[in-house]
Design a protein around this motif. Structure first.
Motif, PDB file in Angstrom:
ATOM      1  N   THR A  16       1.982  -6.124  13.146  1.00 16.58           N
ATOM      2  CA  THR A  16       1.615  -6.106  11.728  1.00 16.58           C
ATOM      3  C   THR A  16       1.320  -7.519  11.236  1.00 16.58           C
ATOM      4  O   THR A  16       0.332  -7.749  10.526  1.00 16.58           O
ATOM      5  CB  THR A  16       2.744  -5.468  10.874  1.00 16.58           C
ATOM      6  OG1 THR A  16       2.973  -4.142  11.343  1.00 16.58           O
ATOM      7  CG2 THR A  16       2.381  -5.451   9.404  1.00 16.58           C
ATOM      8  N   ALA A  35      -0.871  -5.368   1.598  1.00 19.22           N
ATOM      9  CA  ALA A  35      -0.069  -4.160   1.811  1.00 19.22           C
ATOM     10  C   ALA A  35      -0.924  -2.895   1.904  1.00 19.22           C
ATOM     11  O   ALA A  35      -0.478  -1.899   2.487  1.00 19.22           O
ATOM     12  CB  ALA A  35       0.943  -4.016   0.683  1.00 19.22           C
ATOM     13  N   TYR A  38      -1.205  -0.603   5.123  1.00 20.17           N
ATOM     14  CA  TYR A  38       0.036  -0.260   5.817  1.00 20.17           C
ATOM     15  C   TYR A  38       0.823   0.771   5.029  1.00 20.17           C
ATOM     16  O   TYR A  38       0.810   0.787   3.803  1.00 20.17           O
ATOM     17  CB  TYR A  38       0.897  -1.508   6.032  1.00 20.17           C
ATOM     18  CG  TYR A  38       0.136  -2.647   6.659  1.00 20.17           C
ATOM     19  CD1 TYR A  38      -0.333  -2.573   7.966  1.00 20.17           C
ATOM     20  CD2 TYR A  38      -0.149  -3.791   5.921  1.00 20.17           C
ATOM     21  CE1 TYR A  38      -1.048  -3.609   8.528  1.00 20.17           C
ATOM     22  CE2 TYR A  38      -0.867  -4.837   6.487  1.00 20.17           C
ATOM     23  CZ  TYR A  38      -1.309  -4.734   7.781  1.00 20.17           C
ATOM     24  OH  TYR A  38      -2.022  -5.761   8.326  1.00 20.17           O
ATOM     25  N   ASP A  39       1.530   1.592   5.740  1.00 22.86           N
ATOM     26  CA  ASP A  39       2.389   2.587   5.110  1.00 22.86           C
ATOM     27  C   ASP A  39       3.797   2.008   4.958  1.00 22.86           C
ATOM     28  O   ASP A  39       4.761   2.536   5.508  1.00 22.86           O
ATOM     29  CB  ASP A  39       2.399   3.872   5.960  1.00 22.86           C
ATOM     30  CG  ASP A  39       3.066   5.027   5.244  1.00 22.86           C
ATOM     31  OD1 ASP A  39       3.110   5.003   3.998  1.00 22.86           O
ATOM     32  OD2 ASP A  39       3.551   5.940   5.932  1.00 22.86           O
ATOM     33  N   VAL A  40       3.877   0.862   4.274  1.00 27.89           N
ATOM     34  CA  VAL A  40       5.158   0.185   4.044  1.00 27.89           C
ATOM     35  C   VAL A  40       5.190  -0.308   2.596  1.00 27.89           C
ATOM     36  O   VAL A  40       4.165  -0.384   1.925  1.00 27.89           O
ATOM     37  CB  VAL A  40       5.372  -1.012   5.009  1.00 27.89           C
ATOM     38  CG1 VAL A  40       5.454  -0.535   6.447  1.00 27.89           C
ATOM     39  CG2 VAL A  40       4.281  -2.041   4.854  1.00 27.89           C
ATOM     40  N   SER A  41       6.364  -0.669   2.158  1.00 23.19           N
ATOM     41  CA  SER A  41       6.519  -1.144   0.786  1.00 23.19           C
ATOM     42  C   SER A  41       6.012  -2.580   0.640  1.00 23.19           C
ATOM     43  O   SER A  41       5.849  -3.306   1.626  1.00 23.19           O
ATOM     44  CB  SER A  41       7.995  -1.091   0.388  1.00 23.19           C
ATOM     45  OG  SER A  41       8.727  -2.031   1.159  1.00 23.19           O
ATOM     46  N   ALA A  44       8.457  -4.897   2.172  1.00 22.70           N
ATOM     47  CA  ALA A  44       8.334  -5.064   3.627  1.00 22.70           C
ATOM     48  C   ALA A  44       7.224  -6.057   3.953  1.00 22.70           C
ATOM     49  O   ALA A  44       7.381  -6.913   4.834  1.00 22.70           O
ATOM     50  CB  ALA A  44       8.070  -3.722   4.301  1.00 22.70           C
ATOM     51  N   VAL A  45       6.113  -5.953   3.241  1.00 22.62           N
ATOM     52  CA  VAL A  45       5.016  -6.908   3.451  1.00 22.62           C
ATOM     53  C   VAL A  45       5.471  -8.307   3.073  1.00 22.62           C
ATOM     54  O   VAL A  45       5.176  -9.280   3.778  1.00 22.62           O
ATOM     55  CB  VAL A  45       3.757  -6.482   2.649  1.00 22.62           C
ATOM     56  CG1 VAL A  45       2.691  -7.567   2.677  1.00 22.62           C
ATOM     57  CG2 VAL A  45       3.209  -5.177   3.204  1.00 22.62           C
ATOM     58  N   HIS A  48       7.411  -9.754   5.894  1.00 24.18           N
ATOM     59  CA  HIS A  48       6.506 -10.211   6.958  1.00 24.18           C
ATOM     60  C   HIS A  48       5.888 -11.560   6.570  1.00 24.18           C
ATOM     61  O   HIS A  48       5.803 -12.479   7.393  1.00 24.18           O
ATOM     62  CB  HIS A  48       5.389  -9.184   7.210  1.00 24.18           C
ATOM     63  CG  HIS A  48       5.800  -8.023   8.035  1.00 24.18           C
ATOM     64  ND1 HIS A  48       6.255  -8.131   9.335  1.00 24.18           N
ATOM     65  CD2 HIS A  48       5.802  -6.691   7.757  1.00 24.18           C
ATOM     66  CE1 HIS A  48       6.521  -6.931   9.824  1.00 24.18           C
ATOM     67  NE2 HIS A  48       6.257  -6.036   8.878  1.00 24.18           N
TER      68      HIS A  48
END
Length: 125
Positions: A16, A35, A38-41, A44-45, A48
């Protein structure tokens, strides 16, 4: 330098984060823009991005109400120098191996042919 390099390689170990770096190579982006695919909050981004920032790969600035993320391409110079040093060493080893294999392929039969004297031309006695 080695510690910096370890952080960079560790940061890029995640697919990612590598994808984010590739996208940032095209242009700066906000956290929300990064973000999107991506299937993330967003959190979470952001985590990263924190790893990438700690490794020196990205910086964040403030422009009005947004905080664009910018790729610090100079970090890749550090990686490139490290990789290039080992690529050159490997290339030198391959060249020595090529020379040894060429020498081995000539072998004893080839050596006998080069040791033989060519027939002399002239009068027969």
């Amino acid at each position: 330098m080695a510690d910096e390099l370890s952080k960079v390689f560790a940061a890029l170990a995640d697919p990612t984060r590598r994808d984010m770096v590739a996208r940032l190579a095209a242009s700066d982006a906000t956290v929300s823009q990064l973000a999107e695919p991506y299937d993330v909050s967003i959190q979470a981004v952001s985590k990263h991005l924190k790893v990438l920032e700690d490794a020196g790969l990205v910086t964040r600035s403030r422009e009005a109400q947004t905080r664009p993320v910018h790729l610090e391409a100079e970090v890749f110079d550090l990686m490139t120098k490290w990789i290039e040093r080992y690529r050159r060493q490997a290339e030198e080893r391959y060249q020595r191996l090529d020379a040894l294999l060429a020498e081995m392929n000539e072998g004893p039969a080839a050596q006998r042919h080069t040791d033989e004297k060519p027939p002399r031309k002239g009068k027969a006695s």
